[in-house]
Write an enzyme that holds these catalytic residues in place. Structure first.
Site, mmCIF file in Angstrom:
data_model
loop_
_atom_site.group_PDB
_atom_site.id
_atom_site.type_symbol
_atom_site.label_atom_id
_atom_site.label_comp_id
_atom_site.label_asym_id
_atom_site.label_seq_id
_atom_site.Cartn_x
_atom_site.Cartn_y
_atom_site.Cartn_z
ATOM 1 N N HIS A 114 -0.667 7.032 -5.011
ATOM 2 C CA HIS A 114 -2.076 7.181 -5.428
ATOM 3 C C HIS A 114 -2.272 7.240 -6.944
ATOM 4 O O HIS A 114 -3.047 8.060 -7.442
ATOM 5 C CB HIS A 114 -2.687 8.411 -4.775
ATOM 6 C CG HIS A 114 -2.886 8.294 -3.295
ATOM 7 N ND1 HIS A 114 -3.051 7.085 -2.643
ATOM 8 C CD2 HIS A 114 -2.968 9.245 -2.327
ATOM 9 C CE1 HIS A 114 -3.225 7.307 -1.336
ATOM 10 N NE2 HIS A 114 -3.169 8.603 -1.120
ATOM 11 N N HIS A 183 -10.668 8.246 -0.661
ATOM 12 C CA HIS A 183 -9.829 9.082 0.189
ATOM 13 C C HIS A 183 -10.626 10.202 0.871
ATOM 14 O O HIS A 183 -10.157 11.341 0.951
ATOM 15 C CB HIS A 183 -8.683 9.672 -0.640
ATOM 16 C CG HIS A 183 -7.434 9.922 0.131
ATOM 17 N ND1 HIS A 183 -7.415 10.658 1.300
ATOM 18 C CD2 HIS A 183 -6.148 9.531 -0.088
ATOM 19 C CE1 HIS A 183 -6.175 10.720 1.751
ATOM 20 N NE2 HIS A 183 -5.382 10.037 0.937
ATOM 21 N N GLU A 314 -8.799 4.671 5.074
ATOM 22 C CA GLU A 314 -8.776 4.181 3.699
ATOM 23 C C GLU A 314 -8.587 2.670 3.672
ATOM 24 O O GLU A 314 -7.502 2.177 3.962
ATOM 25 C CB GLU A 314 -7.643 4.854 2.926
ATOM 26 C CG GLU A 314 -7.659 6.367 2.948
ATOM 27 C CD GLU A 314 -6.268 6.951 2.719
ATOM 28 O OE1 GLU A 314 -5.731 6.780 1.609
ATOM 29 O OE2 GLU A 314 -5.720 7.566 3.651
#
Length: 349
Positions: A114, A183, A314
């Site tokens: 991420h 997210h 996602e």
């Protein structure tokens, strides 16, 4: 009386970033239609609240998060945030572009996750209010978190009735991998509800990506046919996890590769009638069932968030695509534009 269909946009101060984080005022943008209310922060473009009606006409907030900025400044699992430059995992935090090797910070076992130590979720964005939403901009400088190129990024949220559109655009000065997603953690019974076992889930995917023990795709694109990953027909989540003895999902489902909008996933909570559809232009979707939530985080109203108390859908490029030539390309080159949209459509039936 057509004006009732309009979206109202308000802004207010949410808090002040600590000096150590560069200071700066964090704002909250409130988007309101007749059937929905969404609150978005200029920190990490975070969806801090999303209120939608149930069958009974009552509003409930269906995303996990915190009441105050302090909550978001502490360690948390990316609640509601825009993650980047590269969402999901890059194996060993390494990749090669145009013959040059890049090494990223490792923040997820042996991998980079991420965007790294201080990804897009932890920085302040510059907002611009639109008639029906808000557009956030930031310049990610060359070398930030180890990534090449000055990257200009725009994340735009627009609300129309029961539909929240999230558009991601980016341009770069050097070839760089990019994979942007949101997210948000959802519980259609209302955030703070104990689990998501009575949710029905379906995902329009014929294949998924098997992973190694560090959650990096092996490279195989496997059929869902005859496996626990076949979610093409709705399944009741709790029963499905039991039937297949699963600890939960945290996998990329491979979608049709088309740049056009298409319906890719649906979640429904029969007791309240709340339903959510995910439409996207992206080639993948990560279905995650909050396996790492453990009750230690206290969210809105000081409610604990236990394991399986929320799910994430996602939309994304496939994980580790920058190291897998046969995956859809994750590279953005100078002169090109990265442009993807995801639509979350809420209704009650």
């Amino acid at each position: 009386r057509f004006w009732q269909a309009m979206t109202e946009v308000k802004r207010e101060v949410f808090g002040q970033m600590p000096r150590a984080e560069g200071g700066g005022v964090v704002e909250k943008f409130i988007l309101k239609s007749d059937s929905m209310k969404v609150e978005i922060l200029s920190l990490g473009c975070i969806i801090a609240a999303l209120e939608t009606k149930g069958r009974d006409g009552e509003f409930s907030d269906v995303v996990l998060g915190f009441d105050t900025l302090e909550g978001y400044m502490r360690e948390h699992p990316y609640f509601g945030a825009t993650v980047g430059r590269v969402a999901n995992r890059i194996a060993k935090g390494r990749f090669t572009v145009d013959g040059k090797e890049y090494q990223l910070f490792l923040n997820n076992g042996p991998n980079s996750l991420h965007g790294g130590a201080r990804g897009f979720d932890k920085v302040l964005w510059s907002p611009q209010v639109l008639p029906n939403g808000v557009c956030f901009f930031r310049l990610s400088p060359d070398g930030e978190e180890g990534y090449p190129g000055d990257l200009k990024v725009w994340v735009t949220y627009t609300l129309s009735g029961g539909e929240l559109a999230i558009n991601y655009r980016a341009q770069t000065s050097k070839t760089t991998p990019i994979n942007l997603t949101n997210h948000a953690y959802f519980n259609l019974a209302g955030q703070g509800s104990q689990d998501i076992y009575n949710h029905e889930i379906s995902i329009e995917a014929d294949s998924y990506l098997p992973m190694d023990e560090t959650k990096i795709p092996t490279g195989e694109v496997a059929t869902v046919q005859g496996t626990s990953f076949d979610l093409r027909q709705p399944v009741e989540l709790g029963k499905h996890l039991q039937k297949f003895h699963l600890d939960g999902f945290d996998h990329n489902f491979c979608l049709q590769q088309a740049q056009a909008r298409r319906l890719v996933a649906r979640a429904r909570h029969p007791p309240t009638g709340r339903a959510m559809e995910v439409h996207t232009t992206q080639p993948g979707i990560q279905f995650y069932t909050g396996n790492d939530l453990d009750g230690s985080l206290r969210g809105k109203g000081a409610v604990a968030y236990p394991k399986h108390s929320a799910f994430c859908l996602e939309t994304q490029n496939w994980p580790d695509a920058v190291n897998k030539p046969h995956f859809p390309s994750a590279l953005l080159r100078p002169g090109e534009e990265y442009n993807h949209t995801t639509w979350l459509v809420f209704n009650a039936a």
